[in-house]
Design a protein around this motif. Sequence first.
Motif, short mmCIF file in Angstrom:
data_model
loop_
_atom_site.label_atom_id
_atom_site.label_comp_id
_atom_site.label_asym_id
_atom_site.label_seq_id
_atom_site.Cartn_x
_atom_site.Cartn_y
_atom_site.Cartn_z
N TYR A 80 24.44 48.22 -28.69
CA TYR A 80 25.43 48.19 -29.78
C TYR A 80 24.75 48.04 -31.13
CZ TYR A 80 29.04 46.49 -32.90
OH TYR A 80 29.88 46.33 -33.98
N SER A 81 23.78 47.13 -31.21
CA SER A 81 23.09 46.91 -32.47
C SER A 81 22.38 48.17 -32.94
CB SER A 81 22.07 45.77 -32.32
OG SER A 81 21.33 45.58 -33.51
N ALA A 82 21.77 48.90 -31.98
CA ALA A 82 20.98 50.08 -32.34
C ALA A 82 21.82 51.32 -32.60
CB ALA A 82 19.98 50.39 -31.22
N SER A 83 23.06 51.34 -32.12
CA SER A 83 23.83 52.59 -32.15
C SER A 83 25.11 52.55 -32.97
CB SER A 83 24.20 52.99 -30.72
OG SER A 83 25.13 52.08 -30.15
N SER A 84 25.55 51.38 -33.41
CA SER A 84 26.89 51.28 -34.00
C SER A 84 27.06 52.15 -35.24
CB SER A 84 27.19 49.81 -34.35
OG SER A 84 26.23 49.30 -35.26
N VAL A 85 26.08 52.16 -36.13
CA VAL A 85 26.21 52.97 -37.35
C VAL A 85 26.18 54.45 -37.01
CG1 VAL A 85 25.14 53.53 -39.55
CG2 VAL A 85 25.21 51.16 -38.78
N MET A 86 25.26 54.84 -36.15
CA MET A 86 25.18 56.23 -35.76
C MET A 86 26.44 56.69 -35.02
SD MET A 86 24.48 58.17 -32.79
CE MET A 86 23.41 57.18 -31.74
N ALA A 87 26.96 55.82 -34.14
CA ALA A 87 28.17 56.16 -33.39
C ALA A 87 29.37 56.29 -34.32
CB ALA A 87 28.45 55.09 -32.33
N GLY A 89 6.44 46.47 -37.19
CA GLY A 89 5.73 45.74 -38.23
C GLY A 89 6.67 44.95 -39.13
N THR A 90 7.81 45.51 -39.45
CA THR A 90 8.79 44.83 -40.30
C THR A 90 9.34 43.58 -39.62
OG1 THR A 90 9.42 46.95 -41.29
CG2 THR A 90 10.93 45.11 -41.59
N GLY A 91 9.44 43.63 -38.29
CA GLY A 91 10.01 42.49 -37.57
C GLY A 91 9.17 41.24 -37.65
N GLY A 92 7.87 41.39 -37.79
CA GLY A 92 7.01 40.21 -37.88
C GLY A 92 7.10 39.35 -36.64
N VAL A 93 7.02 38.05 -36.83
CA VAL A 93 6.99 37.12 -35.70
C VAL A 93 8.40 36.85 -35.16
CG1 VAL A 93 6.36 34.80 -34.93
CG2 VAL A 93 4.87 36.03 -36.53
N PHE A 94 9.34 36.59 -36.05
CA PHE A 94 10.67 36.18 -35.61
C PHE A 94 11.76 37.21 -35.90
CE2 PHE A 94 8.36 32.19 -36.48
CZ PHE A 94 8.41 31.64 -35.20
N GLY A 95 11.42 38.32 -36.54
CA GLY A 95 12.38 39.39 -36.73
C GLY A 95 13.27 39.23 -37.95
N GLN A 96 14.02 40.28 -38.25
CA GLN A 96 14.92 40.29 -39.39
C GLN A 96 16.28 39.70 -39.06
OE1 GLN A 96 13.92 41.57 -42.54
NE2 GLN A 96 11.95 41.46 -41.48
N GLY A 97 16.53 39.46 -37.78
CA GLY A 97 17.82 38.95 -37.35
C GLY A 97 18.60 40.01 -36.59
N LEU A 98 19.34 39.59 -35.59
CA LEU A 98 20.10 40.52 -34.77
C LEU A 98 21.09 41.30 -35.62
CD1 LEU A 98 20.65 41.48 -31.87
CD2 LEU A 98 22.40 39.70 -31.69
N GLY A 99 20.99 42.63 -35.54
CA GLY A 99 21.88 43.51 -36.29
C GLY A 99 21.39 43.84 -37.68
N GLU A 100 20.27 43.23 -38.11
CA GLU A 100 19.79 43.40 -39.48
C GLU A 100 18.69 44.46 -39.61
OE1 GLU A 100 21.19 41.92 -42.09
OE2 GLU A 100 22.61 41.04 -40.67
N GLY A 101 18.37 45.15 -38.53
CA GLY A 101 17.32 46.15 -38.59
C GLY A 101 17.70 47.34 -39.46
N LYS A 102 16.71 47.97 -40.08
CA LYS A 102 16.95 49.10 -40.98
C LYS A 102 16.49 50.44 -40.37
CE LYS A 102 18.44 46.43 -44.31
NZ LYS A 102 18.30 45.13 -43.57
N GLN A 103 15.48 50.42 -39.51
CA GLN A 103 14.94 51.67 -38.99
C GLN A 103 15.94 52.41 -38.11
OE1 GLN A 103 12.32 51.45 -41.34
NE2 GLN A 103 11.79 53.05 -39.88
N LYS A 104 16.88 51.69 -37.52
CA LYS A 104 17.89 52.33 -36.68
C LYS A 104 18.90 53.12 -37.52
CE LYS A 104 20.80 48.21 -36.90
NZ LYS A 104 21.27 47.02 -36.17
N LEU A 105 18.88 52.94 -38.83
CA LEU A 105 19.84 53.61 -39.72
C LEU A 105 19.36 55.01 -40.04
CD1 LEU A 105 20.62 50.60 -42.09
CD2 LEU A 105 21.81 51.29 -40.00
N PHE A 106 19.31 55.86 -39.00
CA PHE A 106 18.97 57.27 -39.11
C PHE A 106 17.51 57.54 -39.44
CE2 PHE A 106 23.40 56.64 -40.40
CZ PHE A 106 24.04 57.29 -39.36
#
Length: 374
Positions: free
Chosen positions: A28-35, A237-254
């Motif tokens: 869901y986190s990876a596909s919601s915007v694309m869907a 690389g952007t995620g680092g050690v603890f990440g940007q937070g669930l749902g906050e990723g940018k690379q999945k945005l196309f």
Amino acid sequence: MFKKLDEYDLVIMLMAIALTCFGVVMVYSASSVMAAKRFHDGFFFLKRQGLFALLGFGIMLLVMRVDYHTWKRVAVPGLLLCLVLLCLVLIPGIGGRAGGSSRWIKLPGFNLQPSEMAKLALIMYMAYSLEKKQDKVKSLTAGFIPYMIVLMFLIGCLVLQPDLGGALTLAFVAMVMLFAAGTRLVYIFSMLLLAMPFLVYKLSRGYHKGRMEAFLNPWSDPEGKGFQIIQSWLALGTGGVFGQGLGEGKQKLFYLPEAHTDFILSVVGEELGFVGVVVIIGMFFLLVQRAMRIAVAAPDTFGRFLALGIAVLFGIEATVNMGVVTGLLPTKGLALPFISYGGSSLLISLFAVGILLNISSGLKISAINLKEEP
């Protein structure tokens, strides 16, 4: 049934359930915007993956109650059925095409991927056959070549799709099972040497050549062949050690292609960081390790080979997917078991877990020891 859950390997059950549920969330986190853009429904893939998960849990609970010896009776018919389905995939109008490959059979509301079925069918067949031919396994003509003929039919169908990653997976699982059965190493190495020219030829032609070039130097074509792996690196690389937070990723945005399927681990790395990826690796390691211990402790030869094949299958698929996502291996198109979006892969994986759980029933299992009950 619930009163007898302690008869099964609860670690494997919990790992399978946890990975599947986590996969639903990440899909869901990876596909919601694309869907939302493609289907005008941000929950499109979530609803489908959630339905697959519920159906898969039902299959797992059912299969874990079925005596694993039952699968001896369906081993040969099941393999023949998979061969027929793999051929049907290649027929226009029946097989569905995507990304230049024809790997699915179009059904109402669902696309069946026969290659996923073929993996488990081959394991069942080899476990059944190896049990019957223990005294012939060291023979070239009676114990090795017959398996190679069966394997060549399956691999041939997969290569025509084309699905080189699936073909290599089948070959690896088969060779490990034959080695464990006592096949002479010289036979296995000879077959690998014979297959090497064909593999080199395939990797130097068509889209396989592009994938190899992207693997060796993605920066030579950063907006073409190397685009996907570069975007995957950026996510990790952007995620680092603890990440940007669930749902906050940018690379999945196309940016990252196949973010909810083959490269979903990149989204995990960006949103949950290095820690999240390590937890996933640890869960797969524990799942495979427990499956291997069940194989060692299984009460008969069929159970041992069946559990071994499933353990190797989970291990190689997870390892290759992680290697591809991190750029350590060329892109192969293999899903991450339990987590990547896809009904066929998830249902077959949970089916296989059900078989493992049934083999484990009657064995005394703990975090430290695995032995038959007195």
